[in-house]
Design an enzyme around this catalytic site. Sequence first.
Site, short mmCIF file in Angstrom:
data_model
loop_
_atom_site.label_atom_id
_atom_site.label_comp_id
_atom_site.label_asym_id
_atom_site.label_seq_id
_atom_site.Cartn_x
_atom_site.Cartn_y
_atom_site.Cartn_z
N GLY A 1 8.58 0.15 39.51
CA GLY A 1 8.97 1.55 39.54
C GLY A 1 9.56 1.96 40.86
O GLY A 1 10.01 1.13 41.64
N LEU B 1 12.20 -2.31 32.13
CA LEU B 1 12.48 -2.10 33.55
C LEU B 1 11.57 -2.98 34.44
O LEU B 1 10.35 -2.96 34.30
CB LEU B 1 12.24 -0.62 33.88
CG LEU B 1 12.76 -0.18 35.26
CD1 LEU B 1 14.27 -0.28 35.34
CD2 LEU B 1 12.29 1.24 35.56
N ASP B 2 12.16 -3.72 35.34
CA ASP B 2 11.44 -4.55 36.31
C ASP B 2 10.60 -5.64 35.67
O ASP B 2 9.71 -6.20 36.31
CB ASP B 2 10.53 -3.68 37.21
CG ASP B 2 11.30 -2.66 38.01
OD1 ASP B 2 12.52 -2.82 38.16
OD2 ASP B 2 10.69 -1.69 38.49
N GLU B 3 10.90 -5.95 34.41
CA GLU B 3 10.09 -6.94 33.70
C GLU B 3 10.90 -8.19 33.37
O GLU B 3 10.39 -9.12 32.73
CB GLU B 3 9.53 -6.36 32.39
CG GLU B 3 8.64 -5.15 32.54
CD GLU B 3 7.22 -5.54 32.93
OE1 GLU B 3 6.91 -6.74 32.99
OE2 GLU B 3 6.43 -4.62 33.19
#
Lengths: 288, 288, 288, 288
Positions: free
Chosen positions: C205, C231-233
């Site tokens: 995040g 997101l960000d994964e």
Amino acid sequence: MDQEEMGKGIIRLTCPDQPGVIASVSQFLYGKNADIAKVDQFSTDYHNGTIFARFEFNLDGLSDKLNLLKADFTDIAQKFTMNWDIRDASRRKKLAIFVSKEDHCLQDLLIRWRTGELKADISMIVSNHNDMRGIAESFGILYHHVPVTKATLHEAEEKHLQLLEGKADAVVLARYMQIIPSKMIERYQNRIINIHHSFLPAFIGGKPYQQAFDRGVKLIGATAHFVTQDLDEGPIIEQDVSRVDHRHQVSDLKRIGRDLERIVLAKGIRYYLNDKVFVNGNKTVVFH
Amino acid sequence: MDQEEMGKGIIRLTCPDQPGVIASVSQFLYGKNADIAKVDQFSTDYHNGTIFARFEFNLDGLSDKLNLLKADFTDIAQKFTMNWDIRDASRRKKLAIFVSKEDHCLQDLLIRWRTGELKADISMIVSNHNDMRGIAESFGILYHHVPVTKATLHEAEEKHLQLLEGKADAVVLARYMQIIPSKMIERYQNRIINIHHSFLPAFIGGKPYQQAFDRGVKLIGATAHFVTQDLDEGPIIEQDVSRVDHRHQVSDLKRIGRDLERIVLAKGIRYYLNDKVFVNGNKTVVFH
Amino acid sequence: MDQEEMGKGIIRLTCPDQPGVIASVSQFLYGKNADIAKVDQFSTDYHNGTIFARFEFNLDGLSDKLNLLKADFTDIAQKFTMNWDIRDASRRKKLAIFVSKEDHCLQDLLIRWRTGELKADISMIVSNHNDMRGIAESFGILYHHVPVTKATLHEAEEKHLQLLEGKADAVVLARYMQIIPSKMIERYQNRIINIHHSFLPAFIGGKPYQQAFDRGVKLIGATAHFVTQDLDEGPIIEQDVSRVDHRHQVSDLKRIGRDLERIVLAKGIRYYLNDKVFVNGNKTVVFH
Amino acid sequence: MDQEEMGKGIIRLTCPDQPGVIASVSQFLYGKNADIAKVDQFSTDYHNGTIFARFEFNLDGLSDKLNLLKADFTDIAQKFTMNWDIRDASRRKKLAIFVSKEDHCLQDLLIRWRTGELKADISMIVSNHNDMRGIAESFGILYHHVPVTKATLHEAEEKHLQLLEGKADAVVLARYMQIIPSKMIERYQNRIINIHHSFLPAFIGGKPYQQAFDRGVKLIGATAHFVTQDLDEGPIIEQDVSRVDHRHQVSDLKRIGRDLERIVLAKGIRYYLNDKVFVNGNKTVVFH
């Protein structure tokens, strides 16, 4: 008693940052004919923050003068609203080591202790299993087997507190796989050191190496931290990582991680024993 | 003038270790209504050694009071036989960058400078080649092309000294591949910073990446150091390494090394600009 | 065309692990008079798993023979149910770089590109701001300013897709601070490389450096990963960390992090350009 | 016998690089119904160089078929002029550990051995002192005290060779502080692994930590290498470093170095035991 450390003293203090703190303590030690060997100082913010300071000094006959020194320090301490302590570094701290079934951290600490690198008295080893008794006895250290189940958690806690009473300045969780209840955490606030097998805050909770494998990280880590009521959320003392790649299975991560855990835990304990760790909210100040 | 640093001052000192040094300077600053923001102190040996200390403080109107402050400090300095300086941190240091044909360190420094990370005035770029003129001009920095041959070494040195006169607090050798003659080394003692492409003292002399390849090391490094009369033997400011293996050709070592060189040189310069580097014989004390 | 890479080809394949895969491809290349320069191979599980393999070979006149080679490879590919590709390494890949307001990654990539270290064609720089136009133009690269707001997200996406059409093998997010919508992610599956400023999965995040500061970690990191819908994964390509301590403010973490980000992103891109990255579910196999 | 490794075999080979090597061996294994689990291959130069390759495979009943497999491999081996070996990985290698007075590496290896991490048989511990007998006996390992003086060096060597005869595939010098004479080096060529307490080639010779302290390096290291006739010049297997600074005394460097030595030596031995180390002139190829 640690002969090498005879005459060595340590003042630790925290107080609201304000002009004159360092000067006053330096002046105090100078007036006592103490040689200042090292000053470490950190302020979170020099206008409005908190100051953390550590003075290492040498003073002949410190052991005999310690109480007087403390009494005389009170004036300065009050003037600056300090939280403070003066310690005789030749008095070794007492450690209790808690362990479950994995022995790599325990063995590592015991060897460092026997060779004189770990400067503490290990007063006991406590385990919820009986597996490590042989190791403890081969090092001549008391071993207490205190089984723990969900039902007996608080009973075990009482037993732990009795065993520790007067016998431990700090508790080291060297891969102890049980929850520490809140009464014990309160009594040994900022004095329970755990080794967690991930670079916190990544992989909180169980099976961090499996989690790391599943996520496909390129680095695995280990974290030494103080235990608080919030699982895996306590102030971090030390961390380190090692490089891994797709060829590493979970068993490889565990093997590589064991070396990380041993070294990070040993460092964290050494900083603590040398009075170099301060807790600042949920963070630490560590004067390396 | 660096607005962010207004009022920030730095006292640096070295003297024989003896009781009262830290206390006296702290007391001095306290008496001047200065806030001490940071104290770093190191003694080579508290019985018989040398003390190195750095005080970072804040004092309103420092620029105007600097000369008075220095005058008043003389008493303490004499009492303790100090080598010392008080500096106004808002006055930026002036750097001259020397470069030959490889531009990675130069480009890196210029970008750090343009983004404000490198807090110095870059007064000139000097080169024995003309290749970097375009880069210098795109950043609006003066470029001096001073050819050097074996025969014209001392002539070039005189030219260099003229160019630098009053324009450089320090000289950065950002992959400058010529010998620095002794007159210049003397005049800029402990103020010429070189980046060497090995983890000194390994691979002294020419072609360190080829040497590293031939020896089959598993780590390559870079070293930022002060230049002395003895080639590659000056006090080390900063070092770092990267892992390599049998698959890396010399060209790979050079590529990996370029990143090391850029980062190690930038760190070394930053420590210097922040007055954090002290020379102690052939070693350094760096207060990170 | 990259002259240095003339004649160099790369076969990439994945298929269910079964006996004979490596042998058959090796035999195929041998039969074509190709010199195998490098074989990298990984199996998630040799009984039941997936094999990932990369063959680097040299074959005179590869450019002319590529289509024939591919046609002839079909038999083997079908026999082993392969996902596969054969590439002529002398054909440079095309990159589009997306950036917002922070320029350190962009500048770093452009310098690596100009010195020939980054072996790709940079076809365009795309930004939601106009700030980097000067930099782009100084390197002679097309600059497209495509403003993005919450309301115009999909309009901007269409514009992006038009700009990229035929002009980009991959998209590099060099600190591009906008969400990538799902249509673009699908079209450029496993071809959008992002640099995230933490050691994922820690500090997912916004504001990871602030998060790192608040948590008091002793290491900060950066992660290059493929962008997925989560997101960000996405699959992690490369990570690295630097040591920090209590003295570092958020601004220091950002400064230290910039160097990490530049190096980790450059590495991730290099692995991709060299066809060394395979996606395995939500993880990567990277043949260094 | 190592049950976990049953059926696992390893082919190691080196030969002049030429087309068909990898294909032929792959084909050979395929023809024997062996599953190839891993192929590692490296060529110093694919036109004119030497190829190093390691095939890891699984074949039911390997132990019984090993001799036949070797016999059948001869044709390929002759065709490509190979130096080669096929090994049954379930047959553990035998190690002899030599030690003098410092026990940290020895203790570390013994604990890794007892927990099953170090997959070898430790056939004996040999020392020029009697100090470690207790440790050896607590682990149930034979201990041979062979005093060595300058005058008795060759007598001691004869004794060593007798003790080792048939009992050791390799010799580990775990801080053994005596010269290894040439006869032993010849007989155990590329099978004597030493741990040196510096990042070779820096600080060759005696007292490397003192040398490191005197030079003021910012990193100290350790190196695992094969022993050759040239002291400290043998092929490097593994290296690592730790960061140090001006605050570290020689005793601190030794303490920090002990952890480096333990980890680097353990890694070097593991690579050797897994048949991953090839010697290439005075360098190594290590397939991690």
